[in-house]
Design an enzyme around this catalytic site. Structure first.
Site, PDB file in Angstrom:
ATOM      1  N   GLU A 119       5.340 -64.690 -39.906  1.00 36.27           N
ATOM      2  CA  GLU A 119       4.051 -65.270 -40.308  1.00 36.27           C
ATOM      3  C   GLU A 119       4.239 -66.662 -40.904  1.00 36.27           C
ATOM      4  O   GLU A 119       3.342 -67.178 -41.570  1.00 36.27           O
ATOM      5  CB  GLU A 119       3.323 -64.363 -41.318  1.00 36.27           C
ATOM      6  CG  GLU A 119       2.954 -62.984 -40.814  1.00 36.27           C
ATOM      7  CD  GLU A 119       1.772 -62.984 -39.827  1.00 36.27           C
ATOM      8  OE1 GLU A 119       1.289 -64.072 -39.471  1.00 36.27           O
ATOM      9  OE2 GLU A 119       1.378 -61.881 -39.405  1.00 36.27           O
ATOM     10  N   HIS A 142       1.594 -62.039 -48.196  1.00 38.98           N
ATOM     11  CA  HIS A 142       0.914 -61.205 -47.211  1.00 38.98           C
ATOM     12  C   HIS A 142       1.416 -59.778 -47.383  1.00 38.98           C
ATOM     13  O   HIS A 142       2.619 -59.552 -47.448  1.00 38.98           O
ATOM     14  CB  HIS A 142       1.202 -61.713 -45.793  1.00 38.98           C
ATOM     15  CG  HIS A 142       0.840 -60.717 -44.736  1.00 38.98           C
ATOM     16  ND1 HIS A 142      -0.440 -60.232 -44.600  1.00 38.98           N
ATOM     17  CD2 HIS A 142       1.580 -60.081 -43.801  1.00 38.98           C
ATOM     18  CE1 HIS A 142      -0.466 -59.352 -43.621  1.00 38.98           C
ATOM     19  NE2 HIS A 142       0.750 -59.227 -43.121  1.00 38.98           N
ATOM     20  N   HIS A 144       0.150 -55.205 -46.951  1.00 37.75           N
ATOM     21  CA  HIS A 144      -0.693 -54.224 -46.257  1.00 37.75           C
ATOM     22  C   HIS A 144      -1.224 -53.180 -47.249  1.00 37.75           C
ATOM     23  O   HIS A 144      -0.806 -52.018 -47.192  1.00 37.75           O
ATOM     24  CB  HIS A 144       0.123 -53.514 -45.159  1.00 37.75           C
ATOM     25  CG  HIS A 144       0.722 -54.413 -44.113  1.00 37.75           C
ATOM     26  ND1 HIS A 144       1.754 -54.022 -43.274  1.00 37.75           N
ATOM     27  CD2 HIS A 144       0.428 -55.691 -43.749  1.00 37.75           C
ATOM     28  CE1 HIS A 144       2.065 -55.010 -42.440  1.00 37.75           C
ATOM     29  NE2 HIS A 144       1.289 -56.037 -42.716  1.00 37.75           N
ATOM     30  N   HIS A 215      -5.488 -55.323 -40.709  1.00 41.48           N
ATOM     31  CA  HIS A 215      -4.085 -55.721 -40.810  1.00 41.48           C
ATOM     32  C   HIS A 215      -3.602 -55.781 -42.265  1.00 41.48           C
ATOM     33  O   HIS A 215      -2.732 -55.008 -42.653  1.00 41.48           O
ATOM     34  CB  HIS A 215      -3.878 -57.063 -40.087  1.00 41.48           C
ATOM     35  CG  HIS A 215      -2.470 -57.572 -40.137  1.00 41.48           C
ATOM     36  ND1 HIS A 215      -2.023 -58.638 -39.408  1.00 41.48           N
ATOM     37  CD2 HIS A 215      -1.395 -57.166 -40.856  1.00 41.48           C
ATOM     38  CE1 HIS A 215      -0.754 -58.858 -39.656  1.00 41.48           C
ATOM     39  NE2 HIS A 215      -0.341 -57.979 -40.546  1.00 41.48           N
TER      40      HIS A 215
HETATM   41  O1  2HA Z   1       6.186 -59.763 -41.343  1.00 39.62           O
HETATM   42  O2  2HA Z   1       3.483 -58.005 -41.940  1.00 39.62           O
HETATM   43  O3  2HA Z   1       2.147 -59.533 -40.212  1.00 39.62           O
HETATM   44  C1  2HA Z   1       5.591 -58.561 -41.214  1.00 39.62           C
HETATM   45  C2  2HA Z   1       4.126 -58.641 -41.168  1.00 39.62           C
HETATM   46  C3  2HA Z   1       3.511 -59.505 -40.136  1.00 39.62           C
HETATM   47 ZN    ZN Z   2       1.356 -57.905 -41.649  1.00 36.88          ZN
END
Ligand code: 2HA
Ligand code: ZN
Length: 270
Positions: A119, A142, A144, A215
């Site tokens: 990313e 970033h 999840h 995502h």
């Molecule tokens: O790098 O979460 O979106 C791993 C991720 C990519």
């Molecule tokens: Zn991701």
């Protein structure tokens, strides 16, 4: 083994914070396998000895030209690396990179040749935007977060600021500690430049935390712990919403007057 962190206590403290947050992400269940990314602008901690260091990789294309990042330095999580490993060994699962003179490539400087996150275009494009704006923000994250991602599978929640107001109304601290709310980016291919551009456009609208539909989240703040805190507070509100739904009722939420009272008492925007 020698490390760029040796005898550089400020840089070392910065990377220790990265390791601590990576551990939190794993503990929370937000970082399965190689999930999530961390990029920190460490240019303020760079001395002339580091500037003179030879690159340990060839120049690698970023995929875009980032005019405001010439000569900047970043710590980046490595591609395919696990957050839970980074938590213990940040310099073996991430690296320090330098943006080259042409602003279109980067080279790895230390400690070893760990290729940065997939990313990277999104993260560096956002840092380019922040730098151009003179923002004090140095960290992008970033991850999840389970409940927040689940909520993006419900179309009505993707309308502008529907989730922001719902989450703010679950518990007063949410608006106090995430005062700009949650921006929404419709589903786009992970790692794509289109995703990077939509993310910048949404941050530009004045959000610190952006939801990538189905995502994860992308958050920016002055340091990584603060970016993590914003996501943590939002996800806590999402968990409260879901707990209420699991008990079989729609949560009442704080009343508009209570939200206004909060906004004034804490001098919050909007
Ligand atoms: O790098 O979460 O979106 C791993 C991720 C990519
Ligand atoms: Zn991701």
């Amino acid at each position: 083994m020698e490390s760029i962190l040796d005898n550089r206590p400020l840089l070392q403290r910065e990377i220790e914070q990265v390791a601590e947050v990576a551990g939190h992400l794993w503990q929370k269940g937000w970082a399965e396998r190689n999930g999530g990314n961390i990029v920190i602008n460490i240019t303020d901690h760079i001395d002339t000895a580091i500037m003179r260091m030879h690159a340990i990789s060839k120049p690698i294309e970023i995929g875009t030209t980032l005019a405001h990042l010439k000569g900047c330095y970043f710590y980046c999580k490595g591609t395919n690396r696990r957050m839970r490993d980074l938590a213990r060994k940040p310099m073996e699962n991430g690296s320090v990179i330098r943006i080259t003179e042409d602003c279109a490539h980067y080279e790895i400087v230390a400690d070893s040749v760990v290729k940065p996150t997939s990313e990277l275009p999104s993260h560096l494009s956002v840092h380019d935007y922040l730098t151009a704006k003179g923002s004090p923000y140095k960290a992008s994250l970033h991850t999840h977060p389970i409940e927040l991602v689940a909520m993006t599978h419900h179309r009505p929640f993707l309308e502008k600021d529907v989730l922001t107001h719902l989450l703010w109304s679950m518990i007063p601290e949410t608006k106090a500690f995430c005062p700009r709310g949650l921006g929404i980016v419709p589903y786009l291919l992970p790692s794509s430049l289109a995703l990077a551009q939509e993310t910048i456009d949404t941050i530009e609208e004045d959000y610190d935390v952006v939801m990538w539909e189905k995502h994860g989240v992308f958050a920016v703040d002055a340091d990584l712990m603060s970016a993590f805190d914003q996501v943590d507070v939002l996800n806590k509100a999402a968990q409260i919403y879901m707990s209420a739904r699991n008990m079989g009722f729609e949560p009442e939420g704080m009343a508009d007057e209570q939200m206004q009272e909060m906004t004034q008492a804490f001098h919050l925007p909007k």
